[in-house]
Design a protein around this motif. Structure first.
Motif, PDB file in Angstrom:
ATOM      1  N   PRO A   1      28.895  44.378  39.395  1.00 50.14           N
ATOM      2  CA  PRO A   1      29.330  45.736  39.040  1.00 50.14           C
ATOM      3  C   PRO A   1      29.828  46.467  40.286  1.00 50.14           C
ATOM      4  O   PRO A   1      29.329  46.213  41.388  1.00 50.14           O
ATOM      5  N   PRO A   2      30.816  47.327  40.163  1.00 49.87           N
ATOM      6  CA  PRO A   2      31.470  47.795  38.934  1.00 49.87           C
ATOM      7  C   PRO A   2      32.680  46.961  38.521  1.00 49.87           C
ATOM      8  O   PRO A   2      33.489  47.416  37.709  1.00 49.87           O
ATOM      9  N   PHE A   3      32.817  45.760  39.060  1.00 50.11           N
ATOM     10  CA  PHE A   3      34.005  44.945  38.793  1.00 50.11           C
ATOM     11  C   PHE A   3      33.782  44.042  37.584  1.00 50.11           C
ATOM     12  O   PHE A   3      33.976  42.822  37.640  1.00 50.11           O
ATOM     13  N   MET A   4      33.399  44.672  36.474  1.00 53.61           N
ATOM     14  CA  MET A   4      33.114  43.948  35.238  1.00 53.61           C
ATOM     15  C   MET A   4      33.690  44.737  34.069  1.00 53.61           C
ATOM     16  O   MET A   4      33.667  45.968  34.069  1.00 53.61           O
ATOM     17  N   ASP A   5      34.195  44.012  33.059  1.00 51.82           N
ATOM     18  CA  ASP A   5      34.793  44.692  31.917  1.00 51.82           C
ATOM     19  C   ASP A   5      33.729  45.088  30.897  1.00 51.82           C
ATOM     20  O   ASP A   5      32.523  44.897  31.125  1.00 51.82           O
ATOM     21  N   ALA A   6      34.165  45.618  29.757  1.00 43.86           N
ATOM     22  CA  ALA A   6      33.227  46.115  28.747  1.00 43.86           C
ATOM     23  C   ALA A   6      32.368  45.009  28.151  1.00 43.86           C
ATOM     24  O   ALA A   6      31.287  45.272  27.621  1.00 43.86           O
ATOM     25  N   LEU A   7      32.826  43.770  28.254  1.00 45.34           N
ATOM     26  CA  LEU A   7      32.056  42.630  27.724  1.00 45.34           C
ATOM     27  C   LEU A   7      31.151  42.004  28.791  1.00 45.34           C
ATOM     28  O   LEU A   7      30.485  41.003  28.526  1.00 45.34           O
ATOM     29  N   GLY A   8      31.154  42.597  29.974  1.00 42.56           N
ATOM     30  CA  GLY A   8      30.305  42.079  31.042  1.00 42.56           C
ATOM     31  C   GLY A   8      30.919  40.934  31.828  1.00 42.56           C
ATOM     32  O   GLY A   8      30.225  40.286  32.606  1.00 42.56           O
ATOM     33  N   ARG A   9      32.218  40.691  31.658  1.00 39.57           N
ATOM     34  CA  ARG A   9      32.879  39.616  32.386  1.00 39.57           C
ATOM     35  C   ARG A   9      33.427  40.154  33.700  1.00 39.57           C
ATOM     36  O   ARG A   9      34.135  41.156  33.736  1.00 39.57           O
ATOM     37  N   SER A  10      33.112  39.468  34.793  1.00 37.16           N
ATOM     38  CA  SER A  10      33.525  39.915  36.118  1.00 37.16           C
ATOM     39  C   SER A  10      34.961  39.490  36.419  1.00 37.16           C
ATOM     40  O   SER A  10      35.546  38.639  35.738  1.00 37.16           O
ATOM     41  N   ASN A  11      35.517  40.084  37.477  1.00 34.96           N
ATOM     42  CA  ASN A  11      36.839  39.668  37.940  1.00 34.96           C
ATOM     43  C   ASN A  11      36.869  38.182  38.252  1.00 34.96           C
ATOM     44  O   ASN A  11      37.830  37.481  37.909  1.00 34.96           O
ATOM     45  N   LEU A  12      35.839  37.705  38.933  1.00 36.42           N
ATOM     46  CA  LEU A  12      35.794  36.287  39.284  1.00 36.42           C
ATOM     47  C   LEU A  12      35.845  35.414  38.035  1.00 36.42           C
ATOM     48  O   LEU A  12      36.546  34.388  38.013  1.00 36.42           O
ATOM     49  N   GLU A  13      35.128  35.805  36.998  1.00 43.62           N
ATOM     50  CA  GLU A  13      35.137  35.027  35.760  1.00 43.62           C
ATOM     51  C   GLU A  13      36.522  35.022  35.117  1.00 43.62           C
ATOM     52  O   GLU A  13      36.937  34.009  34.538  1.00 43.62           O
ATOM     53  N   ALA A  14      37.246  36.133  35.220  1.00 43.65           N
ATOM     54  CA  ALA A  14      38.612  36.184  34.683  1.00 43.65           C
ATOM     55  C   ALA A  14      39.518  35.210  35.428  1.00 43.65           C
ATOM     56  O   ALA A  14      40.338  34.504  34.822  1.00 43.65           O
ATOM     57  N   VAL A  15      39.367  35.163  36.753  1.00 36.74           N
ATOM     58  CA  VAL A  15      40.165  34.243  37.563  1.00 36.74           C
ATOM     59  C   VAL A  15      39.795  32.796  37.249  1.00 36.74           C
ATOM     60  O   VAL A  15      40.673  31.953  37.033  1.00 36.74           O
ATOM     61  N   ILE A  16      38.504  32.506  37.211  1.00 35.43           N
ATOM     62  CA  ILE A  16      38.051  31.144  36.901  1.00 35.43           C
ATOM     63  C   ILE A  16      38.529  30.730  35.517  1.00 35.43           C
ATOM     64  O   ILE A  16      38.939  29.576  35.303  1.00 35.43           O
ATOM     65  N   GLY A  17      38.502  31.658  34.558  1.00 34.33           N
ATOM     66  CA  GLY A  17      38.972  31.346  33.216  1.00 34.33           C
ATOM     67  C   GLY A  17      40.426  30.907  33.208  1.00 34.33           C
ATOM     68  O   GLY A  17      40.799  29.962  32.504  1.00 34.33           O
ATOM     69  N   ALA A  18      41.252  31.593  33.993  1.00 36.16           N
ATOM     70  CA  ALA A  18      42.664  31.208  34.080  1.00 36.16           C
ATOM     71  C   ALA A  18      42.802  29.817  34.678  1.00 36.16           C
ATOM     72  O   ALA A  18      43.617  29.010  34.226  1.00 36.16           O
ATOM     73  N   PHE A  19      41.989  29.523  35.701  1.00 37.48           N
ATOM     74  CA  PHE A  19      42.033  28.194  36.307  1.00 37.48           C
ATOM     75  C   PHE A  19      41.656  27.125  35.290  1.00 37.48           C
ATOM     76  O   PHE A  19      42.333  26.108  35.145  1.00 37.48           O
ATOM     77  N   CYS A  20      40.562  27.337  34.606  1.00 35.57           N
ATOM     78  CA  CYS A  20      40.049  26.322  33.681  1.00 35.57           C
ATOM     79  C   CYS A  20      41.055  26.014  32.581  1.00 35.57           C
ATOM     80  O   CYS A  20      41.183  24.870  32.152  1.00 35.57           O
ATOM     81  N   GLN A  21      41.756  27.025  32.128  1.00 30.25           N
ATOM     82  CA  GLN A  21      42.681  26.838  31.018  1.00 30.25           C
ATOM     83  C   GLN A  21      44.012  26.243  31.442  1.00 30.25           C
ATOM     84  O   GLN A  21      44.601  25.449  30.715  1.00 30.25           O
ATOM     85  N   ARG A  22      44.488  26.608  32.666  1.00 27.75           N
ATOM     86  CA  ARG A  22      45.887  26.281  32.955  1.00 27.75           C
ATOM     87  C   ARG A  22      46.177  25.747  34.346  1.00 27.75           C
ATOM     88  O   ARG A  22      47.291  25.288  34.598  1.00 27.75           O
ATOM     89  N   CYS A  23      45.204  25.804  35.271  1.00 24.63           N
ATOM     90  CA  CYS A  23      45.576  25.580  36.665  1.00 24.63           C
ATOM     91  C   CYS A  23      44.869  24.442  37.386  1.00 24.63           C
ATOM     92  O   CYS A  23      45.312  24.069  38.472  1.00 24.63           O
ATOM     93  N   LEU A  24      43.769  23.931  36.868  1.00 27.58           N
ATOM     94  CA  LEU A  24      42.987  22.995  37.652  1.00 27.58           C
ATOM     95  C   LEU A  24      42.688  21.696  36.899  1.00 27.58           C
ATOM     96  O   LEU A  24      42.817  21.643  35.694  1.00 27.58           O
ATOM     97  N   PRO A  25      42.270  20.658  37.641  1.00 24.24           N
ATOM     98  CA  PRO A  25      41.923  19.402  37.002  1.00 24.24           C
ATOM     99  C   PRO A  25      40.754  19.597  36.029  1.00 24.24           C
ATOM    100  O   PRO A  25      39.885  20.418  36.256  1.00 24.24           O
ATOM    101  N   GLU A  26      40.740  18.834  34.993  1.00 21.73           N
ATOM    102  CA  GLU A  26      39.674  18.940  34.006  1.00 21.73           C
ATOM    103  C   GLU A  26      38.509  18.011  34.324  1.00 21.73           C
ATOM    104  O   GLU A  26      37.431  18.138  33.746  1.00 21.73           O
ATOM    105  N   SER A  27      38.698  17.071  35.237  1.00 22.48           N
ATOM    106  CA  SER A  27      37.675  16.061  35.409  1.00 22.48           C
ATOM    107  C   SER A  27      37.578  15.607  36.849  1.00 22.48           C
ATOM    108  O   SER A  27      38.291  14.732  37.290  1.00 22.48           O
ATOM    109  N   VAL A  28      36.692  16.256  37.626  1.00 20.07           N
ATOM    110  CA  VAL A  28      36.441  15.861  38.993  1.00 20.07           C
ATOM    111  C   VAL A  28      34.979  16.041  39.311  1.00 20.07           C
ATOM    112  O   VAL A  28      34.256  16.729  38.598  1.00 20.07           O
TER     113      VAL A  28
END
Length: 241
Positions: free
Chosen positions: A211-238
């Motif tokens: 906090p205070p870098f979290m949205d109304a659902l409790g998701r942090s900025n870091l989690e938003a960035v990691i989410g983008a990586f997991c979906q579109r930017c990084l290897p799935e299996s390492v």
């Protein structure tokens, strides 16, 4: 869909800082990514933080000078890139040993990442490189790298970036239009993936996980960035090295 397909190959993960950065600024991101990739299982991963322009112990004016020098380089002059050459020296020992590369750059580090990938491709065209720019100025992406680059930015009103650094630079260039006349295309040298992020705060806050870098659902900025990586930017299996 991930930028990198599941594989048993070795992945070198370089996190690349911009200007006037604290030595541990991207450490929380590195740890989170390694943990995610380790849990996915599969290939080996080696990770490292890089400061191509120096950390906050070096003169800010000197860092800004070097970053500005790199920002102004045209595509054909990237061999003169200060940040690109710095990263190249770190990556080169792995080049002939079967490693693939993921460069994740924040701010000016994102431009240095593109330059380094371009230099690696010139040295070894078959090397696999993926680049993720976060809160970076726009820099022209050569055609052979455009499909390998993701550009993440903090989204503001009307889909525009609220991060002023992301408004610097250009992806534009002249191309032949109808009747052979030159036409300005503002996305001629753009990356293939331009990804808006819903984050709290500004340019220095992409990796905040409290906090205070979290949205109304409790998701942090870091989690938003990691989410983008997991979906579109990084290897799935390492896994860890």
């Amino acid at each position: 869909m991930s930028l990198l397909k599941p594989s048993t190959e070795k992945t070198a993960l370089f996190l690349i800082a911009g200007v006037a950065t604290s030595p541990d600024f991207m450490e929380v991101l590195r740890e989170a990514l390694v943990r995610h990739l380790h849990q996915s299982g599969g290939a080996r991963i080696s990770s490292k933080l890089l400061f191509p322009y120096g950390d906050w112990g070096r003169s800010v004016l000197h860092q800004l000078r070097d970053a500005r020098h790199d920002m102004k380089l045209p595509i054909m002059e990237r061999r003169r890139s200060i940040g690109g050459q710095f990263i190249m020296k770190e990556a080169e020992p792995l080049l002939d040993d079967g490693w693939r590369f993921v460069f994740i750059g924040h701010s000016a580090g994102g431009n240095a990442a593109v330059h380094a990938a371009q230099l690696l491709k010139q040295r070894e065209p078959r090397v696999e490189c993926r680049i993720v720019q976060i809160g970076s100025p726009k820099c022209p992406i050569p055609a052979e790298l455009q499909a390998s680059v993701s550009f993440l930015f903090a989204e503001g009103k009307r889909g525009r970036s609220k991060d002023p650094i992301c408004r610097l630079g250009s992806w534009g260039g002249w191309e032949r239009g109808r009747y052979g006349l030159p036409v300005w295309n503002r996305h001629l040298y753009a990356p293939s993936r331009i990804i808006p992020l819903q984050t709290i705060g500004g340019h220095a806050d992409y990796f905040r996980n409290h906090p205070p870098f979290m949205d109304a659902l409790g998701r942090s900025n870091l989690e938003a960035v990691i989410g983008a990586f997991c979906q579109r930017c990084l290897p799935e299996s390492v896994s860890d090295d």
